[in-house]
Design a protein around this motif. Structure first.
Motif, PDB file in Angstrom:
ATOM      1  N   LYS A   3      -5.205  -2.568   4.916  1.00  0.00           N
ATOM      2  CA  LYS A   3      -5.850  -2.930   6.165  1.00  0.00           C
ATOM      3  C   LYS A   3      -5.180  -4.175   6.739  1.00  0.00           C
ATOM      4  O   LYS A   3      -5.016  -5.173   6.054  1.00  0.00           O
ATOM      5  N   ILE A   4      -4.785  -4.101   8.011  1.00  0.00           N
ATOM      6  CA  ILE A   4      -4.107  -5.207   8.689  1.00  0.00           C
ATOM      7  C   ILE A   4      -4.875  -5.538   9.960  1.00  0.00           C
ATOM      8  O   ILE A   4      -5.250  -4.648  10.726  1.00  0.00           O
ATOM      9  N   GLU A   5      -5.067  -6.821  10.206  1.00  0.00           N
ATOM     10  CA  GLU A   5      -5.776  -7.260  11.407  1.00  0.00           C
ATOM     11  C   GLU A   5      -4.933  -8.285  12.159  1.00  0.00           C
ATOM     12  O   GLU A   5      -4.325  -9.169  11.561  1.00  0.00           O
ATOM     13  N   ALA A   6      -4.868  -8.137  13.487  1.00  0.00           N
ATOM     14  CA  ALA A   6      -4.104  -9.069  14.327  1.00  0.00           C
ATOM     15  C   ALA A   6      -4.664  -9.029  15.742  1.00  0.00           C
ATOM     16  O   ALA A   6      -5.541  -8.220  16.052  1.00  0.00           O
ATOM     17  N   ASP A   7      -4.131  -9.877  16.612  1.00  0.00           N
ATOM     18  CA  ASP A   7      -4.650  -9.958  17.982  1.00  0.00           C
ATOM     19  C   ASP A   7      -4.361  -8.695  18.790  1.00  0.00           C
ATOM     20  O   ASP A   7      -5.107  -8.351  19.697  1.00  0.00           O
ATOM     21  N   SER A   8      -3.241  -8.032  18.498  1.00  0.00           N
ATOM     22  CA  SER A   8      -2.862  -6.828  19.239  1.00  0.00           C
ATOM     23  C   SER A   8      -2.295  -5.800  18.272  1.00  0.00           C
ATOM     24  O   SER A   8      -1.950  -6.128  17.126  1.00  0.00           O
ATOM     25  N   LEU A   9      -2.196  -4.557  18.739  1.00  0.00           N
ATOM     26  CA  LEU A   9      -1.625  -3.502  17.908  1.00  0.00           C
ATOM     27  C   LEU A   9      -0.182  -3.816  17.565  1.00  0.00           C
ATOM     28  O   LEU A   9       0.260  -3.624  16.423  1.00  0.00           O
ATOM     29  N   ASP A  11       1.246  -6.769  17.286  1.00  0.00           N
ATOM     30  CA  ASP A  11       1.301  -7.829  16.279  1.00  0.00           C
ATOM     31  C   ASP A  11       0.886  -7.300  14.902  1.00  0.00           C
ATOM     32  O   ASP A  11       1.423  -7.731  13.878  1.00  0.00           O
ATOM     33  N   ALA A  12      -0.077  -6.375  14.885  1.00  0.00           N
ATOM     34  CA  ALA A  12      -0.510  -5.794  13.611  1.00  0.00           C
ATOM     35  C   ALA A  12       0.620  -4.997  12.967  1.00  0.00           C
ATOM     36  O   ALA A  12       0.831  -5.059  11.749  1.00  0.00           O
ATOM     37  N   LEU A  13       1.359  -4.247  13.793  1.00  0.00           N
ATOM     38  CA  LEU A  13       2.480  -3.462  13.273  1.00  0.00           C
ATOM     39  C   LEU A  13       3.599  -4.373  12.771  1.00  0.00           C
ATOM     40  O   LEU A  13       4.220  -4.102  11.734  1.00  0.00           O
ATOM     41  N   ILE A  14       3.860  -5.441  13.502  1.00  0.00           N
ATOM     42  CA  ILE A  14       4.893  -6.392  13.071  1.00  0.00           C
ATOM     43  C   ILE A  14       4.481  -7.054  11.758  1.00  0.00           C
ATOM     44  O   ILE A  14       5.290  -7.196  10.830  1.00  0.00           O
ATOM     45  N   LYS A  15       3.209  -7.434  11.670  1.00  0.00           N
ATOM     46  CA  LYS A  15       2.695  -8.044  10.442  1.00  0.00           C
ATOM     47  C   LYS A  15       2.828  -7.083   9.266  1.00  0.00           C
ATOM     48  O   LYS A  15       3.238  -7.472   8.166  1.00  0.00           O
ATOM     49  N   ALA A  16       2.512  -5.805   9.511  1.00  0.00           N
ATOM     50  CA  ALA A  16       2.622  -4.797   8.449  1.00  0.00           C
ATOM     51  C   ALA A  16       4.071  -4.585   8.041  1.00  0.00           C
ATOM     52  O   ALA A  16       4.383  -4.458   6.852  1.00  0.00           O
ATOM     53  N   SER A  17       4.979  -4.562   9.026  1.00  0.00           N
ATOM     54  CA  SER A  17       6.395  -4.362   8.704  1.00  0.00           C
ATOM     55  C   SER A  17       6.929  -5.517   7.859  1.00  0.00           C
ATOM     56  O   SER A  17       7.756  -5.317   6.970  1.00  0.00           O
ATOM     57  N   ASN A  18       6.446  -6.729   8.128  1.00  0.00           N
ATOM     58  CA  ASN A  18       6.850  -7.879   7.324  1.00  0.00           C
ATOM     59  C   ASN A  18       6.302  -7.783   5.902  1.00  0.00           C
ATOM     60  O   ASN A  18       7.000  -8.103   4.932  1.00  0.00           O
ATOM     61  N   GLU A  19       5.053  -7.348   5.768  1.00  0.00           N
ATOM     62  CA  GLU A  19       4.439  -7.268   4.446  1.00  0.00           C
ATOM     63  C   GLU A  19       5.074  -6.175   3.586  1.00  0.00           C
ATOM     64  O   GLU A  19       5.216  -6.318   2.376  1.00  0.00           O
ATOM     65  N   PHE A  20       5.447  -5.061   4.236  1.00  0.00           N
ATOM     66  CA  PHE A  20       6.049  -3.960   3.486  1.00  0.00           C
ATOM     67  C   PHE A  20       7.573  -4.037   3.479  1.00  0.00           C
ATOM     68  O   PHE A  20       8.239  -3.175   2.891  1.00  0.00           O
ATOM     69  N   ASN A  21       8.130  -5.049   4.201  1.00  0.00           N
ATOM     70  CA  ASN A  21       9.584  -5.235   4.259  1.00  0.00           C
ATOM     71  C   ASN A  21      10.308  -3.987   4.753  1.00  0.00           C
ATOM     72  O   ASN A  21      11.250  -3.490   4.135  1.00  0.00           O
ATOM     73  N   ASN A  34      -9.423  -0.880  18.270  1.00  0.00           N
ATOM     74  CA  ASN A  34      -8.529  -1.318  19.338  1.00  0.00           C
ATOM     75  C   ASN A  34      -8.917  -2.721  19.787  1.00  0.00           C
ATOM     76  O   ASN A  34     -10.117  -3.075  19.792  1.00  0.00           O
ATOM     77  N   PRO A  35      -7.935  -3.544  20.184  1.00  0.00           N
ATOM     78  CA  PRO A  35      -8.243  -4.916  20.600  1.00  0.00           C
ATOM     79  C   PRO A  35      -8.975  -4.954  21.940  1.00  0.00           C
ATOM     80  O   PRO A  35      -8.815  -4.062  22.775  1.00  0.00           O
ATOM     81  N   SER A  36      -9.779  -5.990  22.128  1.00  0.00           N
ATOM     82  CA  SER A  36     -10.496  -6.184  23.388  1.00  0.00           C
ATOM     83  C   SER A  36     -10.601  -7.676  23.654  1.00  0.00           C
ATOM     84  O   SER A  36     -10.927  -8.460  22.751  1.00  0.00           O
ATOM     85  N   SER A  46     -10.264  -7.916  17.647  1.00  0.00           N
ATOM     86  CA  SER A  46      -8.859  -7.858  17.239  1.00  0.00           C
ATOM     87  C   SER A  46      -8.462  -6.416  16.984  1.00  0.00           C
ATOM     88  O   SER A  46      -9.306  -5.508  16.949  1.00  0.00           O
ATOM     89  N   SER A  47      -7.173  -6.193  16.811  1.00  0.00           N
ATOM     90  CA  SER A  47      -6.666  -4.867  16.452  1.00  0.00           C
ATOM     91  C   SER A  47      -6.686  -4.721  14.938  1.00  0.00           C
ATOM     92  O   SER A  47      -6.209  -5.592  14.218  1.00  0.00           O
TER      93      SER A  47
END
Length: 236
Positions: A3-9, A11-21, A34-36, A46-47
């Protein structure tokens, strides 16, 4: 899945890509929320996504499953190419209808597959500069809106080119990274200066292509700006 949480989708995808390298296009994910922005700070959401890396078969497994892999594409890959081509035509028509409502002279509206997970979108015309905006602020806004629409509806990434803005930005970043790349080759590590949104994504993509065996990720300064660090992977 994680589970990943961020301000936008995005940013969440970027955060996940960093965590999974891995690259964003190598992620499988499900949107949980979805973010609002809410109203006056109330009700802001948040997303939230559940995400994991795509499972890739090895080259030897691929050969066993498809002995003619060097000559013929599999039926599934052909279907996928056909599907993304149909999606591209649909989005192209919808973009034409959308832009026709705006007071801009844009004569080129092209959408086509870039790779199996990405659509290439080309916009050009007399008012291209107005779509790009000062320092690319409108480009970033349009890119963000298109990404949220296309990724949410079709699960695809986008590569947006307005006139030659993206090409010029890529060339500028490539020149900026030259001394940094030399530093990495000499010392094994380096970091960039703080980079704006579009430039940051271009830079991290180019660095990961240059150094696929390095740990390359975003870091934030105290005032929220993003820069990139490059190091060796640390194994436990």
């Amino acid at each position: 899945m994680k589970k990943i949480e961020a301000d936008s989708l995005e940013d969440a995808l970027i955060k996940a890509s960093n965590e999974f390298n891995c690259s964003v296009i190598d992620l499988e994910y499900e949107i949980i929320q979805n973010p609002s922005k809410g109203f006056l700070g109330f009700g802001k959401k948040s997303s939230i996504i559940c995400v994991e890396p795509k499972i890739k078969t090895t080259k030897e497994e691929s050969k066993k499953e498809n002995p003619q892999h060097l000559i013929h594409k599999t039926p599934s890959s052909l279907r996928q190419e056909k599907d993304i081509a149909i999606i591209a035509k649909t989005i192209q028509q919808e973009l034409k209808e959308l832009l026709s409502l705006l007071p801009y002279n844009i004569h080129t509206i092209l959408v086509k597959p870039y790779d199996e997970n990405t659509l290439y979108i080309k916009l050009d015309g007399e008012d291209s500069a107005l779509l790009i905006g000062k320092e690319g602020y409108r480009y970033k806004a349009i890119s963000y809106l298109l990404f949220n629409w296309i990724n949410h509806k079709y699960g695809l990434m986008i590569r947006l080119e307005i006139a030659e803005f993206l090409k010029n930005q890529e060339e500028m970043i490539a020149n900026y990274l030259l001394p940094i790349i030399e530093t990495i080759k000499l010392t094994g590590k380096a970091q960039t200066k703080p980079l704006d949104g579009v430039l940051a994504h271009i830079a991290i993509t180019q660095l990961r292509e240059q150094f696929p065996n390095k740990y390359i990720a975003f870091r934030l300064t105290n005032d929220g700006q993003r820069y990139i660090i490059i190091n060796d992977f640390h194994h436990a």
